[in-house]
Design an enzyme around this catalytic site. Structure first.
Site, PDB file in Angstrom:
ATOM      1  N   SER A 164       1.099  -1.277  -0.082  1.00 12.40           N
ATOM      2  CA  SER A 164      -0.117  -0.056  -0.055  1.00 12.40           C
ATOM      3  C   SER A 164       0.864   1.070   0.143  1.00 12.40           C
ATOM      4  O   SER A 164       1.972   1.148   0.181  1.00 12.40           O
ATOM      5  CB  SER A 164      -0.988   0.036   1.234  1.00 12.40           C
ATOM      6  OG  SER A 164      -1.397   1.222   1.384  1.00 12.40           O
ATOM      7  N   TYR A 176      -2.620  -1.685  10.223  1.00 11.94           N
ATOM      8  CA  TYR A 176      -2.281  -1.873   8.843  1.00 11.94           C
ATOM      9  C   TYR A 176      -1.201  -1.190   8.344  1.00 11.94           C
ATOM     10  O   TYR A 176      -0.543  -1.936   7.360  1.00 11.94           O
ATOM     11  CB  TYR A 176      -3.562  -1.157   8.234  1.00 11.94           C
ATOM     12  CG  TYR A 176      -4.007  -1.045   6.792  1.00 11.94           C
ATOM     13  CD1 TYR A 176      -4.100  -2.217   6.337  1.00 11.94           C
ATOM     14  CD2 TYR A 176      -3.323  -0.132   6.073  1.00 11.94           C
ATOM     15  CE1 TYR A 176      -4.323  -2.536   4.810  1.00 11.94           C
ATOM     16  CE2 TYR A 176      -3.387  -0.286   4.546  1.00 11.94           C
ATOM     17  CZ  TYR A 176      -4.090  -1.408   4.026  1.00 11.94           C
ATOM     18  OH  TYR A 176      -3.933  -1.623   2.546  1.00 11.94           O
TER      19      TYR A 176
END
Length: 316
Positions: A164, A176
């Site tokens: 990401s 995350y």
């Protein structure tokens, strides 16, 4: 001088364009295993590669997701149920992949399965909140790769790991961003270790896209539950205004890019090009904001983030 410089730049991009257009031969004989195919990027990639003629082995978390995917694809595509947090599930899926691929080995492994919740300021969370995300996004990627790597090595194939932009610059607390930094580090070490074996490793770095991972309704619900369980001391430090501003920012995720093919096209190129890139940045927000931000000196990137982020009630 400028003419020579422009000519050199133009020649560089032409050669890069030509090199990246070269495609691997015999794609219809190649098997690709994709995790997280119930929805989002994994689901679209499975359908996209199936249309391209590859032999797709799609791993779904639920039977419902697997059934829906089979209804949308050709008979070539096969599905298996996989929970990347359970070793026995990974071992069973590996055995199934061996049976499907036979002596050909596995051309492509796409580690796509991932979750984003819980997400909140770090001191609102518990250790288990971090573990929940890391188990899927990082440890799941590592274990699936280690189990299937001998099959990928046999085919001299590809490993494609979905990271990401938050694996470049993290904006908020929770597991995350940590997991995506871990995926970057794991992929870098794996790429270097396998560089002499014919196996290529690519990293996908999407910006914000409209998938279940960025569903604002689910994120708001989780954020509210975490806030409700936070201690009175922490609530006093952050204040209701901080909470309300954060909820408003989460709601803006409704405006995420909806064209998921910007990401799956990168994945497809990493699997089918003779000369894949090491990293693929997908989405204009990734290219024009997050990546440039990640290259800035820390003092500047911190200033930008502080400027746009809500401020706690008790801030100095």
């Amino acid at each position: 001088m400028w003419l020579y410089l422009a000519t050199l730049v133009g020649l560089y991009y032409f050669l890069r364009w030509y090199r990246e257009r070269q495609v691997v031969s015999h794609l219809r004989d190649k098997y690709v295993f994709i995790t997280g195919c119930d929805s989002g990027f994994g689901n679209l990639l499975a359908r996209q590669l199936d249309l391209r003629g590859l032999r797709v082995l799609a791993a779904c978390l639920t039977e419902k997701g697997a059934k829906q995917l089979r209804c949308q694809t050709s008979d070539r595509l096969e599905t298996v149920i996989l929970d990347v947090t359970k070793t026995e599930s990974i071992a069973a899926a590996t055995k199934w992949v061996k049976e499907c691929t036979g002596d050909k080995g596995l051309w492509g492994l796409v580690n796509n399965a991932g979750i984003s919740l819980p997400t909140a300021p770090n001191e609102w969370l518990t250790k288990q909140d971090f573990v929940k995300v890391l188990d899927v996004n990082l440890l799941g990627v590592i274990e699936v790769t280690l189990y299937l790597l001998p099959l990928v090595r046999k085919a001299r194939g590809r490993v494609v790991n979905v990271s990401s932009v938050l694996g470049r610059i993290n904006l908020y607390g929770g597991g995350y961003g940590i997991s995506k930094y871990g995926v970057q580090a794991f992929s870098d070490s794996l790429r270097r270790e396998l560089s002499h074996s014919g196996v290529k490793v690519a990293i996908i770095e999407p910006g914000y896209f409209k998938t279940p991972v960025t569903n604002p309704e689910l994120i708001c619900r989780s954020f509210q539950e975490i806030w409700d369980q936070t201690s009175p001391e922490v609530k006093e430090i952050y204040g209701e205004k901080y909470f309300a501003s954060s909820m408003k920012m989460i709601g803006s995720l409704e405006k995420c890019t909806q064209d998921l093919s910007l990401v799956t096209d990168c994945m497809e190129h990493a699997l089918t090009a003779r000369h894949p890139r090491t990293r693929y940045s997908a989405g204009w927000d990734a290219k024009l904001f997050y990546l440039p931000l990640s290259y800035m000196p820390t003092i500047l990137s911190d200033a930008v983030i502080h400027w746009v982020a809500p401020r706690p009630a008790k801030s100095v």
